[in-house]
Scaffold this active site. Structure first.
Site, mmCIF file in Angstrom:
data_model
loop_
_atom_site.group_PDB
_atom_site.id
_atom_site.type_symbol
_atom_site.label_atom_id
_atom_site.label_comp_id
_atom_site.label_asym_id
_atom_site.label_seq_id
_atom_site.Cartn_x
_atom_site.Cartn_y
_atom_site.Cartn_z
ATOM 1 N N HIS A 1 0.790 -1.235 0.000
ATOM 2 C CA HIS A 1 0.000 0.000 0.000
ATOM 3 C C HIS A 1 0.820 1.282 0.000
ATOM 4 O O HIS A 1 0.260 2.371 -0.024
ATOM 5 C CB HIS A 1 -0.940 0.023 1.211
ATOM 6 C CG HIS A 1 -0.192 0.210 2.514
ATOM 7 N ND1 HIS A 1 0.447 -0.820 3.138
ATOM 8 C CD2 HIS A 1 0.025 1.295 3.276
ATOM 9 C CE1 HIS A 1 1.031 -0.367 4.241
ATOM 10 N NE2 HIS A 1 0.791 0.921 4.348
HETATM 11 C C1 UD1 Z 1 -1.702 5.323 6.329
HETATM 12 C C2 UD1 Z 1 -0.333 5.716 6.882
HETATM 13 C C3 UD1 Z 1 0.649 4.583 6.630
HETATM 14 C C4 UD1 Z 1 0.139 3.263 7.147
HETATM 15 C C5 UD1 Z 1 -1.236 3.000 6.527
HETATM 16 C C6 UD1 Z 1 -1.831 1.691 6.976
HETATM 17 C C7 UD1 Z 1 0.178 8.137 6.760
HETATM 18 C C8 UD1 Z 1 1.022 9.142 6.094
HETATM 19 N N1 UD1 Z 1 0.207 6.899 6.227
HETATM 20 O O1 UD1 Z 1 -1.582 5.215 4.919
HETATM 21 O O2 UD1 Z 1 1.875 4.874 7.309
HETATM 22 O O3 UD1 Z 1 1.023 2.238 6.800
HETATM 23 O O4 UD1 Z 1 -2.093 4.088 6.895
HETATM 24 O O5 UD1 Z 1 -3.041 1.474 6.345
HETATM 25 O O6 UD1 Z 1 -0.475 8.442 7.731
HETATM 26 N N2 UD1 Z 1 -9.134 4.899 2.737
HETATM 27 C C9 UD1 Z 1 -10.328 4.256 2.784
HETATM 28 N N3 UD1 Z 1 -10.832 3.908 4.000
HETATM 29 C C10 UD1 Z 1 -10.194 4.192 5.159
HETATM 30 C C11 UD1 Z 1 -8.966 4.859 5.101
HETATM 31 C C12 UD1 Z 1 -8.446 5.213 3.887
HETATM 32 O O7 UD1 Z 1 -10.950 3.976 1.773
HETATM 33 O O8 UD1 Z 1 -10.712 3.820 6.238
HETATM 34 C C13 UD1 Z 1 -8.560 5.246 1.423
HETATM 35 C C14 UD1 Z 1 -8.891 6.652 1.022
HETATM 36 O O9 UD1 Z 1 -9.085 6.689 -0.335
HETATM 37 C C15 UD1 Z 1 -7.630 7.414 1.364
HETATM 38 C C16 UD1 Z 1 -6.568 6.356 1.099
HETATM 39 O O10 UD1 Z 1 -7.161 5.120 1.461
HETATM 40 O O11 UD1 Z 1 -7.475 8.567 0.630
HETATM 41 C C17 UD1 Z 1 -5.307 6.550 1.873
HETATM 42 O O12 UD1 Z 1 -5.587 6.680 3.268
HETATM 43 P P1 UD1 Z 1 -4.589 7.512 4.220
HETATM 44 O O13 UD1 Z 1 -5.016 7.410 5.625
HETATM 45 O O14 UD1 Z 1 -4.346 8.856 3.657
HETATM 46 O O15 UD1 Z 1 -3.211 6.762 4.048
HETATM 47 P P2 UD1 Z 1 -2.850 5.216 3.962
HETATM 48 O O16 UD1 Z 1 -2.372 4.924 2.593
HETATM 49 O O17 UD1 Z 1 -3.911 4.341 4.542
#
Ligand code: UD1
Length: 381
Positions: free
Chosen positions: A216
């Site tokens: 991811h």
């Molecule tokens: C975040 C952390 C990363 C960790 C990861 C575990 C940061 C910078 N990164 O990355 O270190 O390894 O979490 O998962 O904080 N989304 C959903 N549902 C959710 C959450 C996210 O659909 O419940 C999707 C959304 O489109 C969002 C994308 O995932 O924009 C990314 O989510 P985000 O929390 O920004 O970062 P992660 O890639 O999950």
């Protein structure tokens, strides 16, 4: 008049935070039940399968406060957490806050607290990939700089912190809280066969005969060429043993956006939604090999003695390579494939348990923290 109750706010935001805070909340409850320990969720992760199922499986209490920030760009997400966290601190007036790991919620809350002169405690401090293109690396460096007490998981972390001018007396080598959670839950892991049957995957039903993939990181999945190369290589490995692949929402979105679904439409590749903690641990424990770009999984595979191939150019967790079962291969398709073949032939690195990854890190942290923060209280316990 009795002294007011001492109050600490524990912060979580994203999936990897949950398994780190669970043993800490538990240790507070066991060792210092009189303390007022609140749990605050920023809401960075909100989907049931990225969030609620972890609370349930790890018996984490319902958050006392939920900031409900949701997704957004890094700037939006960080700013939103800060805006919503400030009034909470004004109202609750805690004696300290605890942040864990390296996600956006970690730095956002630390930054708000430090400017209000509220001590910031960082658990899992001092890890460095020395790759500033990684958002988590920025979060780690900045959080450590503004933390008052720093708990580390491996000895090298203290040296990393010293190089950045952080005084040694602020740093305490406590071990790994995530491994506390793993040790506590390994016996309760969902049998891999149950998970695979649940998703109707018949081809991977023999232990030691499938690979587990998670992926991811923005550096792997946000770039079409890199993601395509990785998926092609994964497909090649699936000709040897089937691949089981729980897909993170970010990765799911990018595969769709770049039109790369065809690489997953293969009888040897089995995609699943993001799994609960106990399901994933069950799959990890019985995998022949794990391929990942996660930080936590590099550590969990080392603790479980399962070979891990890390699809990144570097790691902030070098002990998993030096002492554990981890091999860093980056995104070079030949290196990934040849390492994979080698693990299949030889069984991979044996590895050993890193120091203080013994299941008792949270107790050490909580005891030290109370001693440091409330010396009188700790004496009166
Ligand atoms: C975040 C952390 C990363 C960790 C990861 C575990 C940061 C910078 N990164 O990355 O270190 O390894 O979490 O998962 O904080 N989304 C959903 N549902 C959710 C959450 C996210 O659909 O419940 C999707 C959304 O489109 C969002 C994308 O995932 O924009 C990314 O989510 P985000 O929390 O920004 O970062 P992660 O890639 O999950």
């Amino acid at each position: 008049m009795s002294a007011p109750l001492k109050k600490i706010i524990c912060v979580v935001g994203a999936r990897p935070n949950f398994m780190k805070i669970a043993p800490v909340m538990d240790a507070f409850k066991q060792l210092y039940p009189a303390l007022d320990v609140l749990l605050l969720h920023t809401g960075q992760h909100y989907d049931a399968n990225m969030n609620a199922q972890f609370f349930e499986q790890l018996s984490i209490p319902e958050p006392d406060i939920d900031l409900e920030v949701g997704s957004g760009s890094h700037a939006v997400q960080t700013a939103e957490v800060m805006l919503r966290f400030e009034p909470v601190l004004d109202k609750e007036q805690p004696d300290a806050i605890i942040v864990v790991g390296d996600v956006n919620s970690t730095i956002s809350c630390a930054l708000v607290a430090v400017k209000k002169d509220i001590p910031v405690i960082h658990i899992e401090a001092g890890l460095r990939s020395y790759d500033r293109k990684m958002p988590e690396e920025i979060n780690r460096v900045l959080t450590d700089q503004i933390s008052d007490r720093l708990y580390t998981t491996e000895k090298l972390a203290k040296q990393n912190l010293a190089k950045e001018g952080i005084p040694a007396e602020r740093v305490y080598f406590a071990g790994n809280v995530m491994i506390d959670t793993l040790k506590k839950n390994a016996e309760k892991a969902v049998p891999f066969t149950d998970t695979l049957k649940h998703y109707d995957i018949k081809e991977a039903l023999t232990a030691n005969n499938y690979s587990l993939l998670t992926m991811h990181r923005p550096s792997n999945v946000d770039n079409k060429e890199i993601l395509e190369t990785l998926l092609k290589t994964i497909r090649k490995t699936s000709k040897i043993i089937p691949v089981v692949f729980p897909v993170h929402p970010r990765t799911q979105g990018k595969i769709k956006k770049f039109g790369l679904d065809e690489y997953l439409e293969d009888k040897n590749i089995h995609t699943l939604p993001p799994l609960g903690y106990r399901q994933l641990v069950g799959l990890m424990m019985n995998a022949k090999v794990v391929m990942t770009d996660s930080g936590g999984i590099q550590e969990e595979t080392t603790a479980l003695g399962i070979p891990c191939i890390t699809l990144r150019e570097n790691t902030e967790r070098p002990i998993t390579v030096e002492q554990g079962t981890n091999t860093i291969v980056g995104v070079d398709p030949e290196l990934i494939y040849s390492t994979f073949e080698d693990v299949i032939k030889t069984g991979g690195k044996a590895g050993k348990q890193p120091e203080l990854w013994d299941g008792h890190a949270a107790k050490r942290i909580v005891t030290d923290l109370v001693n440091w923060l409330f010396p009188l209280l700790s004496g009166a316990r």
